[in-house]
Write a protein that holds these residues in place. Structure first.
Motif, PDB file in Angstrom:
ATOM      1  N   MET A  46      23.734 -76.291 -15.929  1.00 52.04           N
ATOM      2  CA  MET A  46      24.433 -75.060 -16.256  1.00 52.04           C
ATOM      3  C   MET A  46      25.934 -75.220 -16.026  1.00 52.04           C
ATOM      4  N   LYS A  47      26.324 -75.781 -14.895  1.00 57.26           N
ATOM      5  CA  LYS A  47      27.750 -75.934 -14.602  1.00 57.26           C
ATOM      6  C   LYS A  47      28.432 -76.881 -15.588  1.00 57.26           C
ATOM      7  N   SER A  48      27.755 -77.959 -15.947  1.00 55.57           N
ATOM      8  CA  SER A  48      28.381 -78.895 -16.883  1.00 55.57           C
ATOM      9  C   SER A  48      28.510 -78.284 -18.275  1.00 55.57           C
ATOM     10  N   TYR A  49      27.497 -77.559 -18.727  1.00 58.07           N
ATOM     11  CA  TYR A  49      27.581 -76.927 -20.038  1.00 58.07           C
ATOM     12  C   TYR A  49      28.582 -75.773 -20.055  1.00 58.07           C
ATOM     13  N   VAL A  50      28.705 -75.041 -18.965  1.00 61.42           N
ATOM     14  CA  VAL A  50      29.695 -73.958 -18.905  1.00 61.42           C
ATOM     15  C   VAL A  50      31.097 -74.541 -19.030  1.00 61.42           C
ATOM     16  N   ARG A  51      31.365 -75.640 -18.336  1.00 60.37           N
ATOM     17  CA  ARG A  51      32.682 -76.286 -18.451  1.00 60.37           C
ATOM     18  C   ARG A  51      32.911 -76.800 -19.862  1.00 60.37           C
ATOM     19  N   LEU A  52      31.870 -77.346 -20.488  1.00 58.34           N
ATOM     20  CA  LEU A  52      32.001 -77.888 -21.829  1.00 58.34           C
ATOM     21  C   LEU A  52      32.300 -76.783 -22.844  1.00 58.34           C
ATOM     22  N   TYR A  53      31.513 -75.722 -22.827  1.00 58.67           N
ATOM     23  CA  TYR A  53      31.682 -74.663 -23.820  1.00 58.67           C
ATOM     24  C   TYR A  53      32.833 -73.722 -23.494  1.00 58.67           C
ATOM     25  N   ASP A  54      33.385 -73.805 -22.300  1.00 57.27           N
ATOM     26  CA  ASP A  54      34.520 -72.959 -21.946  1.00 57.27           C
ATOM     27  C   ASP A  54      35.753 -73.335 -22.760  1.00 57.27           C
ATOM     28  N   ILE A  64      27.457 -67.827 -23.787  1.00 54.34           N
ATOM     29  CA  ILE A  64      26.259 -67.658 -22.963  1.00 54.34           C
ATOM     30  C   ILE A  64      25.022 -68.120 -23.725  1.00 54.34           C
ATOM     31  N   ASN A  65      24.919 -67.743 -24.999  1.00 51.98           N
ATOM     32  CA  ASN A  65      23.763 -68.155 -25.803  1.00 51.98           C
ATOM     33  C   ASN A  65      23.715 -69.669 -25.979  1.00 51.98           C
ATOM     34  N   ARG A  66      24.857 -70.283 -26.262  1.00 49.29           N
ATOM     35  CA  ARG A  66      24.873 -71.739 -26.456  1.00 49.29           C
ATOM     36  C   ARG A  66      24.555 -72.481 -25.162  1.00 49.29           C
ATOM     37  N   VAL A  67      25.165 -72.053 -24.059  1.00 47.79           N
ATOM     38  CA  VAL A  67      24.913 -72.716 -22.783  1.00 47.79           C
ATOM     39  C   VAL A  67      23.456 -72.525 -22.370  1.00 47.79           C
ATOM     40  N   GLY A  68      22.950 -71.294 -22.489  1.00 46.56           N
ATOM     41  CA  GLY A  68      21.561 -71.020 -22.127  1.00 46.56           C
ATOM     42  C   GLY A  68      20.586 -71.851 -22.938  1.00 46.56           C
ATOM     43  N   ASN A  69      20.814 -71.907 -24.247  1.00 45.63           N
ATOM     44  CA  ASN A  69      19.933 -72.711 -25.101  1.00 45.63           C
ATOM     45  C   ASN A  69      20.036 -74.199 -24.779  1.00 45.63           C
ATOM     46  N   ALA A  70      21.245 -74.670 -24.484  1.00 42.63           N
ATOM     47  CA  ALA A  70      21.415 -76.077 -24.142  1.00 42.63           C
ATOM     48  C   ALA A  70      20.693 -76.418 -22.842  1.00 42.63           C
ATOM     49  N   VAL A  71      20.774 -75.530 -21.846  1.00 36.59           N
ATOM     50  CA  VAL A  71      20.094 -75.758 -20.571  1.00 36.59           C
ATOM     51  C   VAL A  71      18.579 -75.753 -20.764  1.00 36.59           C
ATOM     52  N   PHE A  91      19.374 -67.536 -18.488  1.00 38.86           N
ATOM     53  CA  PHE A  91      20.442 -66.864 -19.219  1.00 38.86           C
ATOM     54  C   PHE A  91      21.236 -65.933 -18.306  1.00 38.86           C
ATOM     55  N   ALA A  92      20.565 -65.274 -17.369  1.00 36.19           N
ATOM     56  CA  ALA A  92      21.275 -64.409 -16.414  1.00 36.19           C
ATOM     57  C   ALA A  92      22.175 -65.238 -15.503  1.00 36.19           C
ATOM     58  N   ALA A  93      21.694 -66.384 -15.065  1.00 37.06           N
ATOM     59  CA  ALA A  93      22.508 -67.259 -14.209  1.00 37.06           C
ATOM     60  C   ALA A  93      23.702 -67.812 -14.976  1.00 37.06           C
ATOM     61  N   VAL A  94      23.504 -68.124 -16.255  1.00 33.77           N
ATOM     62  CA  VAL A  94      24.614 -68.608 -17.082  1.00 33.77           C
ATOM     63  C   VAL A  94      25.667 -67.518 -17.231  1.00 33.77           C
ATOM     64  N   ALA A  95      25.221 -66.290 -17.480  1.00 29.21           N
ATOM     65  CA  ALA A  95      26.170 -65.175 -17.613  1.00 29.21           C
ATOM     66  C   ALA A  95      26.948 -64.979 -16.312  1.00 29.21           C
ATOM     67  N   LYS A  96      26.265 -65.084 -15.177  1.00 23.97           N
ATOM     68  CA  LYS A  96      26.931 -64.950 -13.880  1.00 23.97           C
ATOM     69  C   LYS A  96      27.944 -66.063 -13.675  1.00 23.97           C
TER      70      LYS A  96
END
Length: 105
Positions: A46-54, A64-71, A91-96
């Protein structure tokens, strides 16, 4: 039956109880180990994808949808079976995580 037979029966009963107890405790231990591995994997992905899609120019909902689906896809590729509630929790954790990252900026 004399006293020695009763002692042997009690020893046998203790042996059976200990074998069953070891079986139950090992099952609980490995289940907790699997859950801990699952949590660590989700957190790092989750952290790596959040940094990537940020870095992309998307709305927060799209990120959120892309990161959640990727995870979710990565976890399924690693052999984890996810139910609907676990996917919603991811998905809730990704949004947080996204909200925390935007607040840090």
């Amino acid at each position: 039956m004399d006293i020695h037979d009763y002692v042997e029966l009690i020893a046998l009963a203790f042996w059976v109880i200990s074998v069953v107890g070891i079986g139950i405790l090992s099952r609980v231990h490995f289940k907790n180990k699997r859950l801990e591995r699952f949590r660590d994997t989700v957190d790092s992905l989750m952290k790596s994808y959040v940094r990537l899609y940020d870095k992309e120019n998307l709305s927060n909902e799209q990120k959120i949808n892309r990161v959640g689906n990727a995870v979710v896809n990565s976890l399924e590729a690693k052999g984890f079976k996810l139910n609907r509630q676990e996917v919603q929790d991811i998905f809730a954790a990704v949004a947080k995580q996204m909200n925390e990252q935007t607040q840090d900026k």
